[in-house]
Design a protein around this motif. Structure first.
Motif, short mmCIF file in Angstrom:
data_model
loop_
_atom_site.label_atom_id
_atom_site.label_comp_id
_atom_site.label_asym_id
_atom_site.label_seq_id
_atom_site.Cartn_x
_atom_site.Cartn_y
_atom_site.Cartn_z
N LYS A 83 1.02 -1.39 -0.08
CA LYS A 83 -0.06 -0.56 -0.16
C LYS A 83 1.09 1.37 -0.41
N GLY A 84 0.24 2.45 0.26
CA GLY A 84 1.05 3.65 0.35
C GLY A 84 1.15 4.72 -0.71
N GLU A 85 2.05 5.19 -1.14
CA GLU A 85 1.98 6.14 -2.28
C GLU A 85 2.42 5.31 -4.23
N ASN A 86 3.18 4.54 -3.29
CA ASN A 86 3.76 3.94 -4.55
C ASN A 86 2.79 2.97 -4.62
N PRO A 87 2.07 2.26 -4.32
CA PRO A 87 1.29 0.80 -4.26
C PRO A 87 1.66 0.17 -5.45
N SER A 88 1.87 -1.04 -4.85
CA SER A 88 2.22 -2.54 -5.78
C SER A 88 1.40 -3.57 -5.96
N ILE A 89 1.26 -5.15 -6.58
CA ILE A 89 1.13 -5.97 -6.65
C ILE A 89 2.38 -7.09 -7.32
N THR A 105 3.77 4.45 -10.01
CA THR A 105 5.06 4.71 -9.59
C THR A 105 4.90 6.64 -9.76
N SER A 106 3.68 6.96 -9.89
CA SER A 106 3.29 8.46 -9.65
C SER A 106 2.35 8.37 -9.98
N SER A 107 1.27 9.86 -9.70
CA SER A 107 0.50 10.21 -9.85
C SER A 107 -0.94 9.95 -10.57
N THR A 108 0.20 9.79 -12.19
CA THR A 108 -0.50 8.75 -13.03
C THR A 108 0.45 8.41 -14.18
N THR A 109 1.26 7.17 -13.29
CA THR A 109 1.56 6.52 -14.11
C THR A 109 1.44 4.76 -13.55
N LEU A 110 1.51 4.02 -14.51
CA LEU A 110 1.05 3.01 -13.88
C LEU A 110 2.75 1.45 -14.56
N ARG A 111 3.30 0.92 -13.99
CA ARG A 111 4.99 1.12 -14.43
C ARG A 111 4.37 -0.54 -14.45
N LEU A 112 5.38 -1.42 -15.07
CA LEU A 112 5.28 -3.33 -15.54
C LEU A 112 6.29 -3.55 -14.97
N ASP A 113 6.98 -4.46 -14.34
CA ASP A 113 8.38 -5.09 -14.79
C ASP A 113 8.21 -6.81 -14.48
N MET A 114 8.81 -6.92 -15.63
CA MET A 114 8.68 -7.74 -15.22
C MET A 114 10.17 -9.17 -15.20
N GLU A 115 9.63 -10.77 -15.18
CA GLU A 115 11.02 -11.46 -14.93
C GLU A 115 11.23 -12.73 -15.46
N ALA A 116 11.64 -13.18 -16.42
CA ALA A 116 12.25 -14.59 -16.55
C ALA A 116 12.96 -15.27 -16.02
N VAL A 117 13.37 -16.50 -15.95
CA VAL A 117 14.36 -17.05 -15.49
C VAL A 117 13.93 -18.85 -15.65
N PRO A 118 15.29 -19.17 -16.48
CA PRO A 118 15.03 -20.82 -17.14
C PRO A 118 15.51 -20.92 -16.11
N GLU A 119 15.82 -22.39 -15.65
CA GLU A 119 16.11 -23.39 -14.38
C GLU A 119 17.13 -23.85 -15.33
N ASN A 120 16.62 -25.44 -15.73
CA ASN A 120 17.66 -25.75 -16.49
C ASN A 120 17.99 -26.16 -17.50
N LYS A 121 17.54 -25.29 -18.78
CA LYS A 121 17.57 -25.55 -19.88
C LYS A 121 17.45 -24.11 -20.60
N ALA A 122 17.74 -23.61 -21.68
CA ALA A 122 17.36 -22.57 -23.05
C ALA A 122 15.91 -23.17 -23.07
N THR A 123 15.41 -21.53 -23.32
CA THR A 123 14.05 -21.97 -23.67
C THR A 123 14.39 -20.38 -24.70
N PRO A 124 13.00 -20.28 -24.98
CA PRO A 124 12.42 -18.70 -25.69
C PRO A 124 11.40 -18.49 -24.84
N VAL A 125 11.33 -17.17 -24.39
CA VAL A 125 10.54 -16.20 -23.63
C VAL A 125 10.59 -15.24 -24.25
#
Length: 214
Positions: free
Chosen positions: A115-121, A147-167
């Motif tokens: 919660k707070g000034e810069n809430p996130s999920i 991140t601000s009064s009128t800005t929504l930001r999305l951060d995405m990350e994908a990490v393969p565990e044991n093989k090469a894979t397309p993402v």
């Protein structure tokens, strides 16, 4: 990892100026209300008010995160390290947006909510080796933050565990910046600052692998 039998939830981010509603089914934005020049809130995305239409397959990728690979894989086949992998053909003759049950149809874990000034999920999902034909376990996270009064930001990350894979993850929201109930978007214009584009063939928009200058 979220139990796939768990009923999805609707969650909300609100900083007092803008409001975002999301569901952990597909990490989907269901509503994004922002103020116009007069301060009146308007919902500028297409979405449903509850999870039922999403569960019933009535949303054509409205607002979700698509993966493991967004867009089309030609003939549903690719080769990595000399091994050929075959994927479901869910838009003949290609594999679209990860297959029959891509990330948009998965219930993600609600890992953290602030919660707070810069809430996130933050949502997390573990895609297992062999899911929809793709190799390797893959740990995926997505954080929506105001991140601000009128800005929504999305951060995405994908990490393969044991093989090469397309993402190739993508956020697949449908926008109407005049408000979703204002009518069509045929008079909207967008400007993209770019030096190159990736041409596609005539077969449902498969990319050719070329990188052409404007």
């Amino acid at each position: 990892m979220a139990d796939q039998s768990t009923r999805p939830q609707i969650l909300e981010l609100d900083n007092g100026t803008m409001r975002v509603k999301l569901t952990n089914l597909g990490c989907t934005i269901t509503c994004l209300s922002v103020p116009d020049k007069d301060g009146n809130l308007g919902d500028v995305v297409l979405g449903f008010d509850n999870v039922e239409p999403y569960l019933e397959g009535k949303a054509p990728y409205f607002g979700c995160i698509v993966g493991r690979v967004a867009n089309r894989i030609k003939d549903g086949k690719f080769t990595i390290d000399g091994v050929e992998y075959s994927l479901p053909i869910n838009q003949p003759p290609n594999c679209l947006h990860g297959g029959h049950k891509g990330f948009d149809k998965k219930v993600w874990e609600i890992a953290e909510q602030k919660k707070g000034e810069n809430p996130s999920i933050t949502f997390k999902y573990i895609s297992r080796d062999g899911e929809e034909g793709y190799p390797s376990d893959l740990s995926v996270s997505a954080t929506y933050i105001l991140t601000s009064s009128t800005t929504l930001r999305l951060d995405m990350e994908a990490v393969p565990e044991n093989k090469a894979t397309p993402v190739n993850l993508a956020q697949h929201t449908y926008w109407n910046l005049a408000g979703h109930s204002s009518g069509h978007v045929l008079d909207h214009h967008i400007q993209i600052w770019a030096n190159h584009y990736t041409p596609s063939d005539q077969n449902w928009g498969n990319h050719t692998g070329q990188r052409n200058p404007f």
